[in-house]
Design a protein around this motif. Structure first.
Motif, PDB file in Angstrom:
ATOM      1  N   ARG A  97      -2.242 -21.197  22.975  1.00  9.69           N
ATOM      2  CA  ARG A  97      -1.307 -20.149  22.573  1.00  9.69           C
ATOM      3  C   ARG A  97      -1.101 -20.146  21.065  1.00  9.69           C
ATOM      4  NH1 ARG A  97       0.587 -15.208  23.070  1.00  9.69           N
ATOM      5  NH2 ARG A  97       2.807 -15.007  22.560  1.00  9.69           N
ATOM      6  N   ALA A  99      -3.223 -21.164  18.795  1.00 15.64           N
ATOM      7  CA  ALA A  99      -4.437 -20.631  18.166  1.00 15.64           C
ATOM      8  C   ALA A  99      -4.452 -19.105  18.258  1.00 15.64           C
ATOM      9  CB  ALA A  99      -5.672 -21.219  18.837  1.00 15.64           C
ATOM     10  N   GLN A 100      -4.021 -18.589  19.416  1.00 14.98           N
ATOM     11  CA  GLN A 100      -3.976 -17.134  19.597  1.00 14.98           C
ATOM     12  C   GLN A 100      -2.969 -16.501  18.645  1.00 14.98           C
ATOM     13  OE1 GLN A 100      -2.134 -15.739  23.255  1.00 14.98           O
ATOM     14  NE2 GLN A 100      -3.683 -14.159  23.482  1.00 14.98           N
ATOM     15  N   SER A 102      -1.876 -17.740  15.812  1.00 12.04           N
ATOM     16  CA  SER A 102      -2.370 -17.883  14.438  1.00 12.04           C
ATOM     17  C   SER A 102      -3.390 -16.795  14.124  1.00 12.04           C
ATOM     18  CB  SER A 102      -2.987 -19.275  14.245  1.00 12.04           C
ATOM     19  OG  SER A 102      -2.017 -20.284  14.412  1.00 12.04           O
ATOM     20  N   SER A 103      -4.253 -16.502  15.104  1.00 10.78           N
ATOM     21  CA  SER A 103      -5.245 -15.437  14.912  1.00 10.78           C
ATOM     22  C   SER A 103      -4.561 -14.081  14.775  1.00 10.78           C
ATOM     23  CB  SER A 103      -6.209 -15.429  16.108  1.00 10.78           C
ATOM     24  OG  SER A 103      -7.149 -14.389  15.981  1.00 10.78           O
ATOM     25  N   ARG A 104      -3.540 -13.860  15.614  1.00 10.01           N
ATOM     26  CA  ARG A 104      -2.786 -12.595  15.528  1.00 10.01           C
ATOM     27  C   ARG A 104      -2.089 -12.470  14.175  1.00 10.01           C
ATOM     28  NH1 ARG A 104       1.367 -12.002  20.225  1.00 10.01           N
ATOM     29  NH2 ARG A 104       2.107 -10.446  18.720  1.00 10.01           N
ATOM     30  N   THR A 106      -2.988 -13.856  11.346  1.00  6.67           N
ATOM     31  CA  THR A 106      -3.992 -13.595  10.310  1.00  6.67           C
ATOM     32  C   THR A 106      -4.389 -12.120  10.290  1.00  6.67           C
ATOM     33  OG1 THR A 106      -4.877 -15.850  10.496  1.00  6.67           O
ATOM     34  CG2 THR A 106      -6.306 -14.193   9.512  1.00  6.67           C
ATOM     35  N   SER A 107      -4.617 -11.561  11.490  1.00 13.00           N
ATOM     36  CA  SER A 107      -4.979 -10.135  11.578  1.00 13.00           C
ATOM     37  C   SER A 107      -3.826  -9.257  11.109  1.00 13.00           C
ATOM     38  CB  SER A 107      -5.344  -9.780  13.025  1.00 13.00           C
ATOM     39  OG  SER A 107      -6.481 -10.497  13.450  1.00 13.00           O
ATOM     40  N   LYS A 110      -3.592  -9.256   7.376  1.00 15.61           N
ATOM     41  CA  LYS A 110      -4.665  -8.421   6.795  1.00 15.61           C
ATOM     42  C   LYS A 110      -4.305  -6.941   6.897  1.00 15.61           C
ATOM     43  CE  LYS A 110      -9.623  -7.475   7.006  1.00 15.61           C
ATOM     44  NZ  LYS A 110      -9.407  -6.011   6.966  1.00 15.61           N
TER      45      LYS A 110
END
Length: 260
Positions: A97, A99-100, A102-104, A106-107, A110
């Motif tokens: 969760r 990692a998910q 953190s990816s969200r 980052t997106s 951006k």
């Protein structure tokens, strides 16, 4: 284990003392031992039989008690393993969760940067259009085409202003979403760290429990040895007493070597 070796040595010395004492009363039992000496020997053997029986029963009680304790400890160990396994599963889910999220994040960052870039570009266009309109306003009354230019610039400014307001509202709303996402990341990270700490504590508890289990297993082993030794001694005492009662005499006594 040091205590067990000490108990074994004490047990051996006990047998030696018993044999020496018994043989004092039976030194001449081969031919002319008195009835008094035989009676004393039988009494001593009866006493020692009772002692051996008592010690054997105590050893049986120790085996049963330590065995029950070991069974309880094994149940506790199983429960700890179950809890640690559940914790590790939860930790894995939290890690995924995190990692998910953190990816969200980052997106999301951006996309926010892209939105800021678009706002800045539109703001530049808006500022440039206002400058042109100010310049055009000084001569559009004198030149007809200038008036048309002024109208075009005014339309561009109005459109840019409206677009800027829309984008800025989106940016403001995104800030709330960003804060919520950051809070969720922090909470998830803390939950993951807590789960890791719990797993470490469970592992430590299991290691300590295994150490106790080894100690209890050693105690069970020693108690079983003691049980066997006292039972053999009880039987030997009984055999010697029976021979005294039947024959009335007994050669110097020898006991089979018994160790614990």
């Amino acid at each position: 284990m040091e205590q067990s070796r000490g108990e074994s040595a004490n047990f051996g010395r006990l047998i030696e003392q018993r044999l020496a004492e018994l043989n004092i009363y039976l030194q001449d039992a081969r031919n002319d031992a008195s009835a008094f000496e035989i009676d004393i020997a039988k009494i001593k053997l009866e006493i020692w039989m009772k002692e051996a029986k008592t010690k054997k029963e105590l050893a049986e009680h120790e085996v049963a008690t330590y065995g029950a304790l070991k069974s309880d400890l094994l149940d506790s160990e199983s429960q700890l393993y179950d809890k640690m396994e559940t914790g590790e599963k939860a930790s894995g889910e939290l890690s995924a969760r995190l990692a998910q999220l953190s990816s969200r994040l980052t997106s999301f960052e951006k996309e926010t940067n892209d939105l800021n870039t678009e706002i800045q570009s539109l703001q530049n266009q808006y500022n440039e259009a206002r400058k042109k309109r100010e310049k055009a306003s000084t001569w559009y009354y004198m030149i007809i085409p200038g008036y048309n230019l002024y109208l075009a610039l005014d339309a561009e400014i109005n459109a840019s202003a409206e677009r800027l307001q829309t984008l800025k509202r989106r940016l403001e709303n995104r800030e709330h979403t960003r804060q919520a996402l950051l809070d969720e990341v922090r909470q998830t990270r803390q939950a993951f760290l807590n789960s890791q700490d719990e797993s470490s504590k469970y592992a430590s508890a299991i290691a300590e429990l295994k150490k106790t289990l080894l100690e209890i297993t050693d105690k069970i082993s020693e108690s079983k040895k003691s049980l066997v030794a006292w039972n053999e001694l009880y039987i030997q005492y009984g055999t010697m007493k029976q021979e005294l009662e039947i024959n009335g005499t007994l050669p110097p006594c020898f006991l089979k070597q018994i160790t614990i």
